[in-house]
Design an enzyme around this catalytic site. Structure first.
Site, PDB file in Angstrom:
ATOM      1  CG  HIS A 128      -9.039 -14.239  -2.209  1.00 35.44           C
ATOM      2  ND1 HIS A 128      -7.789 -14.497  -2.703  1.00 35.44           N
ATOM      3  CD2 HIS A 128      -9.662 -15.440  -2.164  1.00 35.44           C
ATOM      4  CE1 HIS A 128      -7.662 -15.809  -2.963  1.00 35.44           C
ATOM      5  NE2 HIS A 128      -8.794 -16.391  -2.639  1.00 35.44           N
ATOM      6  CG  ASN A 129     -14.948 -10.107  -2.619  1.00 35.02           C
ATOM      7  OD1 ASN A 129     -14.984 -11.302  -2.884  1.00 35.02           O
ATOM      8  ND2 ASN A 129     -15.086  -9.182  -3.514  1.00 35.02           N
TER       9      ASN A 129
END
Lengths: 591, 237
Positions: A518-519
């Site tokens: 979840h960058n």
């Protein structure tokens, strides 16, 4: 030598969720679209079949479907004063490559942001006073409101056949759904998945504490479902091989199941796999991207593909890299605060997970889907009063195993040795009688966390690696400590036989253990070209015919898994292109 | 040292059996002498020829996996479950050659949070680690690791695990982690890779492997022990 190809209407870089959605919407609008995908062509019916797809070692451990670090990786340093070193083996996060991108091997948790997440800085300023937001916390509002995006959230949920239960239907609060969510125009397309023992146990406990449980919003279909593209998903079979795997029953929404079969049958779309994009050719004066340059990795031949419109739909790192390689936008400088490309890179912050053990429960963790179990949102976003807490944000909290694959998942009570006879006994005893309660906390943007080009390390094409200058900050530690305490409270309320409640340890971000893919950030949305990379329609400020789509546009990261918002923003951008830009190509927002 | 005269290959039999209830021949048919509650006998767990491990390394790996996964009433020993075979095959293949490992320099010493930062492929890392461990053990005991008794092997691995074993120029703790990780991968992965023979570890914990569908079972077995026998990828072919 570079072969220059005839111009096409649209080039889409990256054929995952966003690239597929944009390509589909633009071909439907009559445009000729070329999709460039750096990785191999995979199709669910050929590549994701039983029994081979259930190979835990190959897919979950040896990382078959993920970005190959021998081609390209990222470097990491925790502060500007340090020298970044390459992430030589993926661990913390697992970007995808190949047709479908990470959308092939995600878990399927599909959220909307809270209405207050959409106007984060304004909301927090109004409730707690502007001075309560630390100077180095560079959070902003989304320049798109929840109400504006709602129809597009709905559209993506219908594309994916999300299974769940509404908690706010057109303003009516519904017990059993997420009562904190914004108003939705329609119920989820499919009812929730079957309950698990972990979820049921969690539900009873959180209710006793006065919290508001609801079933995970899941892009694993609870029943056979035909989406608006006319494509049919199978019903989830709870095989426990979701995240890191492709789905053999076509029950997990993915580009390969939910959209590509329609797109690939359209003559106006041409897919080129093994097409590794090197850079974009930018005409600064005309404020246009003229073409996209790529290498065909099957032949080593270089190509230049001119296009009237370019969609950047790769993963967060590649979206940033291609701007930096191409000189589009001004790179962010954390010293002056000027520039915007690479700014507000965010991740998420794992709380210390609690594990509960029950002698009298058979958890059967292997019967699971990737988005399975029960959640609460009571401690997320600004759903609880942060007055006097000394931090902002929170986490959604969940119990319900996504799998029981034993190479990576073998809970044992604290203090158990990690090998030998006692370890064997404990593992045999507890494997089927334990589960985790977890929360992945939000990560609000910080002035010192950003992306730029590494000065030393290079990828297989000879280009600089992306460099993360990133660490957890005070707000992150405090959120994680708070959420860790909540997890312990919930765990104890279950009255387990045993409980592991590890203390939250303040430490550096580590590239080793998996946390989440979840960058976000680096090409953020905004209202000011000096402060952001794209406008509210995801159109680049510095190139009118370039739209950047994906979590790289998030101004900061919420606790929520990003894909629901990524999909909604993709449809939102597609609508802006087909309804506004195509009629009058040029800037859609005048700054 | 007297026991250095024992041919290594013969000695492997003893190493695999040391301190264990199950005895598995190297090349002969399986022999299992165990309590009545012992799992079913497993077929020959070691290959006739190792793909990459040399005899000293093979003996080391067998002794390690048998210490980490000792034979007991739950499963045969690690080597009898094929875990040494698994490790040999992994190190001989793409993983051992450095697949999906970024190997451009410069190679600098990082923080622990940077992860692996060495130029070595896993194959060469294990070669170096085994040599370093045997050097360290020989200094204290006058013999290689695989020739230690079970209690001494356990003690040596514990010292490595806690970072107390000082290998000159090499991290004993990191090497221990690499050994533990690949051993558990071999013990718990699908048997098609050579470890987890007879699905011994899956039976131990009650993991069913990969039945085709739990669509009905998820309801039928809600809070009930799943009682169907496990299946491996090979069972579907």
């Amino acid at each position: 030598m570079t072969t220059k190809l005839p111009e096409v209407d649209v080039v889409v870089v990256g054929v995952g969720w966003t690239g597929s959605i944009l390509a589909r919407e633009l071909t439907k609008a009559g445009l000729r679209v070329v999709g460039l995908e750096r990785g191999p062509r995979r199709t669910p019916g050929e590549d994701f079949t039983v029994p081979s797809i259930r190979d835990d070692l190959k897919y979950a451990v040896r990382q078959e479907l993920f970005q190959d670090t021998q081609m390209e990786t990222m470097s990491l340093r925790h502060a500007r004063s340090e020298t970044a070193l390459p992430v030589r083996r993926l661990g913390a996060f697992l970007p995808g490559t190949g047709l479908g991108g990470a959308g092939a091997h995600w878990n399927g948790v599909t959220w909307r942001l809270l209405p207050t997440d959409h106007k984060l800085r304004t909301h927090l300023s109004e409730r707690y006073g502007a001075q309560a937001i630390p100077d180095d916390m560079t959070i902003t509002d989304y320049p798109v409101s929840y109400d504006e995006l709602e129809p597009y959230y709905d559209r993506f949920e219908k594309l994916c056949g999300v299974s769940g239960k509404a908690g706010n239907l057109r303003g009516k609060i519904i017990d059993g759904g997420n009562v904190f969510e914004g108003p939705r125009q329609a119920e989820y397309p499919n009812p929730p998945l079957e309950q698990s023992v972990a979820g049921a146990t969690f539900e009873t406990a959180v209710k006793s504490l006065g919290y508001h449980p609801f079933p995970a919003p899941s892009s694993n279909a609870s029943r056979v479902y035909t989406n608006p593209e006319g494509l049919t998903m199978g019903a989830c079979i709870y095989c426990g091989h979701c995240e890191r795997f492709g789905c053999e029953s076509n029950a997990k929404a993915s580009p390969g199941v939910s959209i590509l079969p329609a797109l690939l049958s359209d003559d106006k779309f041409e897919l080129r796999c093994n097409a590794y994009v090197k850079d974009l050719v930018h005409d600064k004066t005309a404020r246009k991207v003229k073409s996209v340059r790529y290498v065909d990795t099957r032949s080593g031949e270089d190509y230049e593909q001119p296009a009237s419109l370019v969609i950047l739909g790769a993963y967060v790192f590649t979206n940033n890299l291609l701007l930096l390689y191409s000189g589009i936008g001004e790179p962010y400088d954390p010293v002056t605060g000027k520039g915007s490309v690479g700014k507000n890179y965010c991740y998420q912050v794992g709380a210390a997970g609690v594990t509960v053990f029950f002698e009298d429960k058979e958890v059967n963790p292997f019967m699971a889907s990737g988005a399975h179990g029960i959640m609460i949102d009571d401690f997320n976003g600004d759903n609880f009063d942060h007055g006097g807490l000394g931090f902002f944000g929170g986490a959604w909290i969940q119990a319900g195993p996504t799998n029981g694959r034993p190479i990576l998942s073998r809970p044992v009570p604290a203090g158990t040795p990690r090998w030998g006879r006692d370890w064997k006994r404990a593992t045999a005893k507890w494997y089927n009688h334990a589960f985790n309660i977890g929360g992945s906390c939000c990560n609000y943007a910080h002035r010192e966390n950003y992306l730029d080009l590494d000065p030393t390390y290079r990828d297989a094409l000879g280009r600089p690696l992306i460099r993360m200058t990133y660490n957890f900050k005070e707000n992150d530690y405090r959120v994680a400590e708070y959420v860790t305490a909540v997890l312990g409270r919930i765990g104890r309320a279950m009255n387990p036989t045993l409980i592991n409640t590890p203390a939250y340890r303040r430490g550096n971000f580590s590239a080793i253990p998996y946390q989440s893919t979840h960058n976000t950030g680096g090409t953020i949305l905004g209202t000011d070209p000096k402060e952001s990379v794209v406008n509210r329609y995801l159109q680049a400020w510095d190139a009118d015919n370039l739209f950047i789509v994906g979590a790289s546009v998030f101004p900061q990261n919420q606790s929520y898994n990003p894909t629901g918002t990524v999909g909604a923003l993709a449809y939102w951008a597609a609508d802006a292109i087909t309804k506004q830009y195509m009629k009058s190509p040029g800037p859609l927002v005048h700054a | 040292m007297a026991d250095d005269n024992i041919p290594r290959r013969t000695f492997l039999v003893g190493a695999g059996a040391a301190g264990s209830a199950a005895v598995t021949g190297v090349t002969a048919s399986p022999v299992v002498a165990a309590a009545d509650s012992a799992p079913a006998p497993v077929a020959t767990a070691q290959p006739d020829a190792w793909l990459t491990l040399n005899p000293t390394e093979a003996a080391f790996v067998m002794a390690v996996v048998d210490t980490l996964i000792p034979a007991d009433e739950l499963t045969p020993s690690g080597s009898a479950c094929g875990v040494a075979t698994f490790i040999d095959r992994q190190l001989a293949g793409a993983y051992g050659s450095g697949a999906r490992l970024y190997r451009d320099g410069p190679f600098l010493k990082g923080k622990p949070e940077h992860g692996y930062q060495l130029a070595l492929t896993p194959r060469d890392y294990f070669r170096a680690g085994i040599a370093a461990t045997n050097d360290w053990v020989r200094k204290r005991h006058g013999k290689d690791f695989d020739r230690l008794g079970e209690a001494e092997r356990e003690a040596a691995l514990k010292e490595m695990e806690q970072g107390k074993a000082e290998f000159p120029g090499f991290s004993s703790k990191e090497f221990f982690e690499a050994l533990l990780t690949i051993t558990m991968e071999g013990f718990f992965s699908d048997p098609i890779y050579g470890g987890n023979r007879d699905m011994a570890s899956w039976k131990m914990v009650g993991y069913p492997g990969l039945p085709a569908s739990y669509r009905d079972d998820v309801k039928t077995y809600f809070n009930k022990k799943y009682d169907k026998p496990p299946q491996s990828i090979a069972d579907f072919v």
